[in-house]
Design a protein around this motif. Structure first.
Motif, PDB file in Angstrom:
ATOM      1  N   ARG A 106      40.512  22.376  46.962  1.00 42.54           N
ATOM      2  CA  ARG A 106      40.104  22.587  45.600  1.00 42.54           C
ATOM      3  C   ARG A 106      41.010  23.514  44.912  1.00 42.54           C
ATOM      4  N   THR A 107      41.120  23.229  43.363  1.00 45.23           N
ATOM      5  CA  THR A 107      42.279  23.860  42.882  1.00 45.23           C
ATOM      6  C   THR A 107      41.681  24.651  41.769  1.00 45.23           C
ATOM      7  N   TYR A 108      41.793  26.110  41.466  1.00 41.61           N
ATOM      8  CA  TYR A 108      41.250  26.837  40.675  1.00 41.61           C
ATOM      9  C   TYR A 108      42.417  27.309  39.635  1.00 41.61           C
ATOM     10  N   THR A 109      41.958  27.630  38.211  1.00 39.56           N
ATOM     11  CA  THR A 109      42.865  28.178  37.377  1.00 39.56           C
ATOM     12  C   THR A 109      42.546  29.584  37.173  1.00 39.56           C
ATOM     13  N   VAL A 110      43.681  30.417  37.558  1.00 35.94           N
ATOM     14  CA  VAL A 110      43.366  31.920  37.785  1.00 35.94           C
ATOM     15  C   VAL A 110      44.188  32.656  36.642  1.00 35.94           C
ATOM     16  N   GLN A 111      43.672  33.481  35.867  1.00 31.90           N
ATOM     17  CA  GLN A 111      44.184  34.205  34.786  1.00 31.90           C
ATOM     18  C   GLN A 111      44.809  35.425  35.211  1.00 31.90           C
TER      19      GLN A 111
ATOM     20  N   VAL B 207      39.101  36.348  44.284  1.00 32.52           N
ATOM     21  CA  VAL B 207      40.034  36.400  43.153  1.00 32.52           C
ATOM     22  C   VAL B 207      39.720  37.663  42.563  1.00 32.52           C
ATOM     23  N   GLU B 208      38.453  37.758  41.996  1.00 36.67           N
ATOM     24  CA  GLU B 208      38.145  39.106  41.297  1.00 36.67           C
ATOM     25  C   GLU B 208      38.456  40.297  42.132  1.00 36.67           C
ATOM     26  N   GLU B 209      38.248  40.228  43.279  1.00 36.04           N
ATOM     27  CA  GLU B 209      38.335  41.445  44.356  1.00 36.04           C
ATOM     28  C   GLU B 209      40.057  41.823  44.097  1.00 36.04           C
ATOM     29  N   ALA B 210      40.711  40.681  43.840  1.00 33.26           N
ATOM     30  CA  ALA B 210      42.272  40.877  43.995  1.00 33.26           C
ATOM     31  C   ALA B 210      42.856  41.311  42.522  1.00 33.26           C
ATOM     32  N   GLY B 211      41.742  41.460  41.561  1.00 34.39           N
ATOM     33  CA  GLY B 211      42.151  41.855  40.260  1.00 34.39           C
ATOM     34  C   GLY B 211      42.155  40.834  39.256  1.00 34.39           C
ATOM     35  N   TYR B 212      42.087  39.551  39.617  1.00 36.47           N
ATOM     36  CA  TYR B 212      42.340  38.299  38.510  1.00 36.47           C
ATOM     37  C   TYR B 212      40.975  37.652  38.186  1.00 36.47           C
ATOM     38  N   ALA B 213      40.931  36.617  37.489  1.00 30.48           N
ATOM     39  CA  ALA B 213      39.728  36.103  37.120  1.00 30.48           C
ATOM     40  C   ALA B 213      39.936  34.376  37.142  1.00 30.48           C
ATOM     41  N   VAL B 214      38.928  33.821  37.722  1.00 29.02           N
ATOM     42  CA  VAL B 214      38.924  32.308  37.845  1.00 29.02           C
ATOM     43  C   VAL B 214      38.269  31.834  36.350  1.00 29.02           C
ATOM     44  N   VAL B 215      39.121  31.093  35.662  1.00 20.81           N
ATOM     45  CA  VAL B 215      38.771  30.581  34.283  1.00 20.81           C
ATOM     46  C   VAL B 215      38.507  28.976  34.328  1.00 20.81           C
TER      47      VAL B 215
END
Length: 66
Positions: free
Chosen positions: A4-9, A58-66
Motif C-alpha cells: 500500500r502507498t500512503y501520502t504523507v505530509q 507515521v504520526e509517532e514519527a511526527g508526520y501526517a497521512v493525508v
C-alpha cells in the motif's frame, strides 16, 4: 504480500525519511518501507498490517497521512 502507498505530509529531508522508515518498519506485519520524499509517498509492504497501525506510526514519527 500486500503493498500500500500512503501520502504523507511534511517530509522534506533524509532525517524525515529515516524517522518514518524506522517507525513504520516496527509495525507488526510490515516487511518493507520505501519513502519517496519528492512525491511525499510512503510505500509499505508485508502481511497483516493495518492502515490504522501505519497511520499511528507515521504520526509517532511526527508526520501526517493525508
Amino acid at each position: 504480500m500486500t503493498q500500500r502507498t500512503y501520502t504523507v505530509q511534511g517530509m522534506t529531508c533524509g532525517h524525515c525519511e529515516a524517522s518514518v522508515t524506522e517507525e513504520v518498519g516496527e509495525v507488526s506485519g510490515v516487511t518493507g518501507v520505501a519513502v519517496d520524499l519528492t512525491g511525499g509517498l510512503v510505500t509499505v509492504s508485508g502481511d497483516g498490517f493495518t492502515d490504522d497501525a501505519v497511520r499511528a506510526a507515521v504520526e509517532e514519527a511526527g508526520y501526517a497521512v493525508v
